[in-house]
Design a protein around this motif. Structure first.
Motif, PDB file in Angstrom:
ATOM      1  N   GLN A 150       3.634 -57.896  14.381  1.00 16.74           N
ATOM      2  CA  GLN A 150       4.970 -58.336  13.995  1.00 16.74           C
ATOM      3  C   GLN A 150       5.611 -59.021  15.197  1.00 16.74           C
ATOM      4  OE1 GLN A 150       6.030 -57.845  10.732  1.00 16.74           O
ATOM      5  NE2 GLN A 150       3.893 -57.215  10.563  1.00 16.74           N
ATOM      6  N   TRP A 151       6.709 -59.726  14.987  1.00 16.21           N
ATOM      7  CA  TRP A 151       7.344 -60.472  16.073  1.00 16.21           C
ATOM      8  C   TRP A 151       7.760 -59.563  17.221  1.00 16.21           C
ATOM      9  CZ3 TRP A 151      12.251 -59.348  17.610  1.00 16.21           C
ATOM     10  CH2 TRP A 151      13.051 -58.624  16.727  1.00 16.21           C
ATOM     11  N   GLN A 152       8.169 -58.334  16.920  1.00 21.67           N
ATOM     12  CA  GLN A 152       8.639 -57.428  17.970  1.00 21.67           C
ATOM     13  C   GLN A 152       7.497 -56.832  18.802  1.00 21.67           C
ATOM     14  OE1 GLN A 152       9.076 -56.991  14.684  1.00 21.67           O
ATOM     15  NE2 GLN A 152       8.852 -54.859  14.083  1.00 21.67           N
ATOM     16  N   ASP A 153       6.259 -57.083  18.413  1.00 24.91           N
ATOM     17  CA  ASP A 153       5.117 -56.590  19.183  1.00 24.91           C
ATOM     18  C   ASP A 153       4.833 -57.467  20.411  1.00 24.91           C
ATOM     19  OD1 ASP A 153       4.564 -54.421  17.437  1.00 24.91           O
ATOM     20  OD2 ASP A 153       3.629 -55.834  16.041  1.00 24.91           O
TER      21      ASP A 153
ATOM     22  N   PRO B  75       9.210 -60.993  24.435  1.00 24.76           N
ATOM     23  CA  PRO B  75      10.041 -62.099  23.944  1.00 24.76           C
ATOM     24  C   PRO B  75       9.902 -63.397  24.745  1.00 24.76           C
ATOM     25  CG  PRO B  75      11.318 -60.081  24.039  1.00 24.76           C
ATOM     26  CD  PRO B  75      10.005 -59.799  24.712  1.00 24.76           C
TER      27      PRO B  75
END
Length: 158
Positions: free
Chosen positions: A44-47, A50
């Motif tokens: 997922q993007w949060q893995d 950033p």
């Protein structure tokens, strides 16, 4: 070679710095993708981290990396801490001196500068540090510097 806000260094060293931050972002993405492939899941993007940034001093050519995350006052090198606090306010809080929504010291640029200063403690000024464009490892997108980073680092790319 000194540059002001809004200009870019166009030199062999700058091109190398840009290439290295792209390689670092790609490696971070590949590592996360591989980790999730083993367990048969899609990340997922949060893995992903950033943002990643790279910097080097105008004296030595070693490249230092930084990733977005919490920078604590205890782990911040003296020169960086003094400049951050003087220009923006307490580390880890939202600055009342800029319109930036990010906590002071949270961006990839202060982390990269802090990693450089841990090794090269003889720098007299943060203006002796040059930065790459920051990249989002998940997409490869260039992330512009925030107002805090532009305020603190004269040589941040914008």
């Amino acid at each position: 070679m000194k540059r002001g806000i809004g200009t870019k260094i166009v030199s062999i060293n700058h091109v190398k710095l840009e290439q290295r931050v792209i390689e670092r972002a790609n490696k971070i993405k590949c590592d996360v993708d591989a980790k999730f492939e083993v367990i048969n899941k899609k990340p997922q993007w949060q893995d992903y981290v950033p943002v990643v940034s790279a910097c080097q001093s105008n004296r030595k050519k070693r490249i230092f990396y930084g990733e977005t995350g919490i920078l604590t006052a205890k782990k911040t090198e003296r020169l960086l801490k003094r400049v951050l606090v003087r220009a923006l306010g307490p580390i880890g809080e939202i600055s009342t001196r800029t319109h930036c929504k990010f906590p002071i010291g949270h961006c990839a640029e202060p982390h990269a500068a802090n990693n450089l200063l841990k090794v090269q403690q003889t720098l007299a000024s943060l203006n002796q540090i040059y930065f790459s464009e920051s990249r989002r490892p998940r997409t490869g997108e260039v992330i512009p510097p925030c107002e805090n980073c532009i305020t603190v680092f004269n040589n941040v790319i914008s």
